[in-house]
Design a protein around this motif. Structure first.
Motif, short mmCIF file in Angstrom:
data_model
loop_
_atom_site.label_atom_id
_atom_site.label_comp_id
_atom_site.label_asym_id
_atom_site.label_seq_id
_atom_site.Cartn_x
_atom_site.Cartn_y
_atom_site.Cartn_z
N SER A 1 -4.94 4.39 -5.02
CA SER A 1 -3.95 5.37 -5.47
C SER A 1 -4.47 6.17 -6.66
O SER A 1 -4.23 7.38 -6.77
N LYS A 2 -5.21 5.52 -7.55
CA LYS A 2 -5.69 6.22 -8.75
C LYS A 2 -6.92 7.07 -8.45
O LYS A 2 -7.12 8.12 -9.06
N TYR B 1 0.84 -1.21 0.00
CA TYR B 1 0.00 0.00 0.00
C TYR B 1 0.88 1.27 0.00
O TYR B 1 0.71 2.17 -0.82
N ASP B 2 1.86 1.31 0.93
CA ASP B 2 2.72 2.50 1.03
C ASP B 2 3.55 2.70 -0.24
O ASP B 2 3.73 3.82 -0.71
N TYR B 3 4.03 1.60 -0.78
CA TYR B 3 4.85 1.64 -2.01
C TYR B 3 4.04 2.25 -3.17
O TYR B 3 4.48 3.19 -3.83
N VAL B 4 2.85 1.72 -3.38
CA VAL B 4 2.02 2.19 -4.50
C VAL B 4 1.58 3.64 -4.28
O VAL B 4 1.66 4.47 -5.20
N MET B 5 1.15 3.95 -3.08
CA MET B 5 0.68 5.32 -2.82
C MET B 5 1.81 6.33 -2.97
O MET B 5 1.60 7.44 -3.46
N SER B 6 3.02 5.96 -2.56
CA SER B 6 4.11 6.94 -2.59
C SER B 6 4.48 7.31 -4.03
O SER B 6 4.83 8.46 -4.31
#
Ligand SMILES: NC(=O)c1ccc[n+]([C@@H]2O[C@H](COP(=O)([O-])OP(=O)(O)OC[C@H]3O[C@@H](n4cnc5c(N)ncnc54)[C@H](OP(=O)(O)O)[C@@H]3O)[C@@H](O)[C@H]2O)c1
Length: 254
Positions: free
Chosen positions: A161-162, A105-110
């Protein structure tokens, strides 16, 4: 001469955008995590098309790198007319939302959400100081996804994220319209790139079985052409506008 910055321009959709803008006369700054030496096919594609480009190796999820990108672009070009927030990643593993990890989650959001939020902030502050060129000071295009609005429960973090990117589009369109900087969003559908290599066969089968009104894979140049149109002076009474480039996928059908 107009100048554009395309994040994630080393391959896929970003390369399609860089190429289309380049052949329309833009100088293009490409951002990617890999150095240009690691992407010989990209170099060939851009050179064959006669694109005037610069390459900035950077990670858009890092604050220091975002500042360096903007500093380098302005020192190279002096002015920037187009920002395309395209760099993005898929969930680390496509799995049931009940098994999604905080790490993924953190990886994609960042990368997908935080980076366009704050890169746009840095660019907008500089664009606002520029003189008008034609009808506007600049254009910002965010590459969101059909998943801004469509649930895919095996890549929930990507969907979130999108959806966030779509609100970023609305916020900056609202804030920057008085500055004559217009902000648009493209929602690609199923576009043939490395991002969906693992599900290529599955999507091909679904497309052949009628998933899309326009029954073919989308290609990076389909997105590139749409970006080019939005960056022209032809949409100057539109901002915050969402364009689906998805073969008609968004149409509800019975
Ligand atoms: N393909 C689709 O069907 C589809 C559909 C809807 C939306 N999209 C969106 O379209 C955009 C492009 O997707 P794509 O399919 O072209 O993906 P891709 O082929 O996997 O390419 C991703 C690009 O983003 C760059 N990138 C990734 N993380 C980065 C980071 N931290 N900093 C800087 N650059 C980074 C990559 O650089 P390196 O080469 O250095 O790794 C590469 O240039 C993404 O935002 C994606 O979510 C794609």
């Amino acid at each position: 001469m107009k100048n554009a910055l395309v994040t994630g321009g080393s391959r896929g959709i970003g390369l399609g955008i860089a190429r289309e803008l380049g052949v329309s006369g833009y100088r293009v700054a490409i951002v990617a995590t890999r150095p240009e030496e690691a992407c010989p096919e990209t170099t060939r594609t851009l050179n064959e098309a006669g694109v005037d480009y610069a390459w900035i190796t950077a990670d858009v999820s890092r604050q220091g790198d975002r500042q360096r990108i903007v500093d380098e672009v302005y020192s190279l070009f002096g002015e920037l007319h187009v920002l395309v927030n395209n760099a993005g990643v898929m969930a680390k593993e496509r799995c049931d939302i009940l098994d999604m990890t905080e790490d993924s989650y953190d990886y994609v959001m960042s990368i997908n959400t935080k980076a366009p939020m704050f890169l746009t902030q840095l660019v907008a502050r500089r664009m606002m100081e520029q003189p008008l060129q034609g009808a506007k000071r600049g254009t910002i295009v965010n590459i969101a996804s059909l998943n801004s609005a469509v649930s895919s429960i095996r890549r929930g973090e990507y969907c979130v994220s999108k959806a966030g990117v779509s609100m970023i589009t609305q916020l900056y369109a609202d804030r920057l319209a008085p500055e004559r900087i217009y902000v648009y969003e493209i929602r690609p559908g199923i576009i043939k790139t490395d991002m969906n290599l693992k599900v290529r066969a599955l999507y091909t089968e679904q497309i052949e079985n009628g998933l899309l009104p326009i029954g073919r894979w989308g290609m990076p140049e389909d997105i590139g052409k749409a970006v080019r149109a939005l960056c022209s002076d032809d949409f100057c009474y539109s901002t915050g506008t969402v364009i689906d480039v998805d073969g008609g996928f968004h149409i509800r059908r019975l």
